[in-house]
Write a protein that holds these residues in place. Structure first.
Motif, short mmCIF file in Angstrom:
data_model
loop_
_atom_site.label_atom_id
_atom_site.label_comp_id
_atom_site.label_asym_id
_atom_site.label_seq_id
_atom_site.Cartn_x
_atom_site.Cartn_y
_atom_site.Cartn_z
N LEU A 185 2.27 13.50 17.18
CA LEU A 185 3.14 14.60 17.01
C LEU A 185 2.24 15.95 16.94
O LEU A 185 2.85 17.14 17.56
N ALA A 214 13.50 9.52 9.24
CA ALA A 214 12.40 10.15 9.66
C ALA A 214 12.73 11.44 9.91
O ALA A 214 11.89 12.63 9.93
N ALA A 215 14.15 11.86 10.66
CA ALA A 215 14.40 13.04 10.87
C ALA A 215 14.45 14.04 9.73
O ALA A 215 14.19 15.40 9.85
N LYS A 271 12.67 14.12 7.27
CA LYS A 271 11.09 14.31 6.92
C LYS A 271 10.43 15.42 7.70
O LYS A 271 9.27 15.68 7.60
N ILE A 302 8.39 17.90 9.63
CA ILE A 302 7.68 19.17 9.33
C ILE A 302 6.52 19.40 10.47
O ILE A 302 6.29 20.64 10.53
N GLN A 347 6.36 19.26 13.66
CA GLN A 347 6.74 20.12 14.99
C GLN A 347 6.94 21.44 14.41
O GLN A 347 6.37 22.51 15.10
N MET A 364 5.81 23.21 11.78
CA MET A 364 4.56 23.60 11.21
C MET A 364 3.61 24.20 12.34
O MET A 364 3.02 25.34 12.33
N VAL A 365 3.50 23.31 13.54
CA VAL A 365 2.51 23.57 14.51
C VAL A 365 3.23 24.70 15.56
O VAL A 365 2.31 25.65 15.97
N VAL A 396 10.74 19.81 3.64
CA VAL A 396 9.20 19.42 3.45
C VAL A 396 8.29 20.23 3.71
O VAL A 396 7.40 20.54 2.89
N ILE A 446 8.73 22.84 0.91
CA ILE A 446 7.59 22.17 -0.24
C ILE A 446 6.34 22.26 -0.21
O ILE A 446 5.53 22.66 -1.12
N TYR A 447 5.83 22.04 1.10
CA TYR A 447 4.41 22.29 1.25
C TYR A 447 4.17 23.62 1.32
O TYR A 447 2.88 23.98 0.50
N ILE A 449 4.02 14.90 -1.12
CA ILE A 449 2.75 15.33 -0.74
C ILE A 449 2.37 16.31 -1.74
O ILE A 449 1.10 16.15 -2.20
N ILE A 450 3.02 16.75 -2.65
CA ILE A 450 2.56 17.92 -3.61
C ILE A 450 1.92 17.28 -4.78
O ILE A 450 0.88 17.51 -5.14
N ILE A 504 10.25 11.31 15.67
CA ILE A 504 10.08 11.91 14.30
C ILE A 504 9.18 10.96 13.43
O ILE A 504 10.09 10.18 12.77
#
Lengths: 292, 280
Positions: A118, A225-226, A228, A230, A232, A234-235, A249, A252-253, B127-128, B279
């Motif tokens: 990814l 999966a969709a 979650k 993050i 794509q 993010m980068v 997500v 949240i990060y 993750i957190i 994904i």
């Protein structure tokens, strides 16, 4: 007799213990801690000042415009990527499910993007989609289409991510559909040919119903999966422009990891986790009812 | 004649489709094999999908990249993480699968139900608190922190359990009469009979670990411990950024996966549901 059972139990637990310890530490414990921290104002840098704040975090979340926006974004992403990706996968599988010269080449070509991670596809498409110097706009201009802003436009960014994600994932699901198609015995088609059915009727009345179990499985895994999403955004966009690609997500990060607001991020984890649970439950219920 | 025409249309369509799927990959590799200045010049012509016309320039980008960044270290890190995770995942999950398939023990049903319930927990949303666990354990910024959470996997336990169930109990009973203990049975009988399951879990674990990005990004701060995936975004944001060097690191990080997919292709479909959608 009971004695043997106890001995067997000790042996069984010794075989289970490494997995149980690891799953306990990195899966079960984080679930419990997220639920607990959600009711506190835990800030990672001042752990000793952690206080119980009741429902404060949850009240703040439902008023948080970025969190609400991220829910809207991911819902839009899911609604678009599922038909696009699964539809492409089925289409490709039907195209390839035929004896012809060079079929292996096409199969390998359609599958090729699956091999990339990814992060790799995100960085690669970031360059290809560059509004001023990217290859895509250069090609579009050649065929007489105006250059598009793609990831830099709040209206186009999320759809661009839908495209890139489907481009990568379709090949894998194509193979699963192909396996499903090849499991349909040719005698079924021969019988319906005798009855005078044409290709389209065959597809609607034989192929599609027989592919149903495969489709349901693909739907459920893609759906989860969709949600979650993050890496794509993010980068490629860092959630922008104007939060148009912010996902739950990723948010949240950002709040939990970048801003170290563990309590607030945990509350979002709980809310979003429950939402995913509900959607998955409904989806599996609906597909099961369809079966009967 | 019309049949021939139909065939031409069909092939043209297939070739166009194939182009959509592979031209980005070709552009990636081609751009890594030419000087930076050639990339915008070639853009849009067929030359953009071909390496430099001067073969001596093909690997120059790679030399520049290796002199600017410690790429060998990143490759070594990724390989180490992937191998340790793969071996750990095979042993730990097979052991658990063995317990669930061949033992009758106190609390078996409850425990299995609990683990199946954990299967639907969306791990990425955690993750957190996973990070706070690593923080509390004091393993942040260690290689252990990258590896440990990747090992136990309920899906793989389930896969092993189903596979082991098919091994006849008579075989196990007969060795037991010969005085073998559970541990010997596991290593000498169960595992050697389970090569397809081991290959499936091994392949999937390797790919999952190789592609892992978010978790190592969170727990690692020293760049000499970075795996390739984290190194990619690092290189892509460390000025001056050169397109050809970025494409080179993308290519390098993809080569091992190409090998894995070719060698292990027949095991991948069995891992259906474990991973591998666009994904992830």
């Amino acid at each position: 007799m009971k004695n043997i059972n106890v001995r067997e139990s000790i042996a069984a637990y010794s075989f289970l213990s490494p997995a149980l310890i690891l799953l306990g530490l990195f899966l079960l414990l984080p679930v419990l801690m997220a639920i607990y921290y959600a009711f506190t104002d835990y800030y990672l840098l001042t752990p000793d000042n952690r206080q119980f704040v009741g429902l404060e975090n949850f009240i703040a979340i439902i008023k948080d415009p970025i969190f609400l926006q991220s829910l809207k974004n991911v819902a839009l992403f899911v609604v678009c990527v599922i038909p696009v990706q699964i539809g492409s996968a089925l289409g490709l599988a039907l195209l390839i499910n035929k004896q012809r010269r060079g079929n292996l080449f096409f199969k390998v070509a359609f599958f090729a993007p699956v091999v990339l991670s990814l992060v790799v596809i995100s960085v690669l498409w970031l360059y290809l989609l560059n509004p001023s110097e990217g290859l895509i706009n250069v090609i579009l201009e050649r065929v007489g289409i105006n250059p598009q802003p793609f990831l830099t436009s709040p209206d186009q960014a999320i759809y661009t991510i839908v495209f890139v994600s489907a481009w990568q994932g379709a090949g894998y699901q194509m193979l699963i559909f192909l396996a499903g198609l090849q499991n349909i015995p040719s005698s079924v088609y021969e019988a319906s040919k005798m009855d005078g059915a044409n290709k389209w009727q065959n597809f609607i009345h034989i192929t599609l119903p027989l592919l149903k179990p495969t489709s349901i499985l693909i739907m459920i895994t893609t759906l989860i999966a969709a949600f979650k999403l993050i890496i794509q955004p993010m980068v490629m966009t860092q959630g922008g422009p104007m939060n148009s690609t912010m996902t739950p997500v990723y948010y949240i990060y950002q709040t939990g990891f970048s801003d170290r607001l563990i309590g607030y991020a945990s509350a979002m984890t709980v809310v979003f986790g429950i939402l995913i649970g509900i959607v998955t439950f409904i989806q599996s219920k609906v597909s099961r009812e369809d079966d009967s | 004649m019309s049949r021939k025409f139909k065939k031409v249309v069909e092939y043209t369509f297939l070739i166009l489709l194939a182009c959509i799927f592979i031209f980005p990959l070709i552009w990636m590799v081609a751009s890594s094999m030419k000087p930076e200045a050639n990339i915008p010049v070639d853009m849009g012509s067929i030359q953009s999908l071909l390496p430099s016309i001067v073969p001596s320039e093909w690997f120059q980008t790679y030399q520049e990249l290796f002199s600017r960044f410690d790429v060998f270290q990143y490759i070594f890190n990724s390989v180490t993480y992937a191998i340790v995770v793969t071996l750990g995942s095979i042993v730990v999950n097979a052991m658990a699968g063995y317990a669930f398939s061949k033992f009758d023990f106190i609390g078996k049903k409850v425990l299995f139900g609990l683990l199946i319930a954990l299967l639907i927990v969306p791990a990425e949303t955690l993750i957190i608190t996973q990070f706070t666990v690593a923080h509390d354990l004091g393993i942040l910024n260690t290689r252990l922190a990258v590896i440990l959470p990747m090992i136990a996997n309920m899906f793989f336990i389930y896969l092993f359990r189903n596979f082991f169930k098919a091994i006849p109990d008579e075989i196990i009973e007969s060795v037991k009469l010969d005085g073998a203990n559970y541990w010997t049975i596991f290593w000498k009988i169960i595992l050697p009979m389970s090569k397809p399951a081991i290959a499936t879990v091994g392949t999937l674990s390797f790919i999952l670990s190789w592609n892992d990005y978010l978790w190592p990004l969170m727990v690692l701060t020293d760049s000499e411990k970075f795996p390739l995936q984290v190194a990619i975004t690092n290189i892509n944001t460390t000025p001056p950024v050169y397109t050809n060097q970025v494409m080179a690191i993308l290519t390098i990080s993809t080569i091992p996966l190409i090998i894995v997919y070719i060698v292990a292709q027949k095991y991948l479909l069995q891992g259906l549901g474990g991973s591998g959608t666009g994904i992830k």
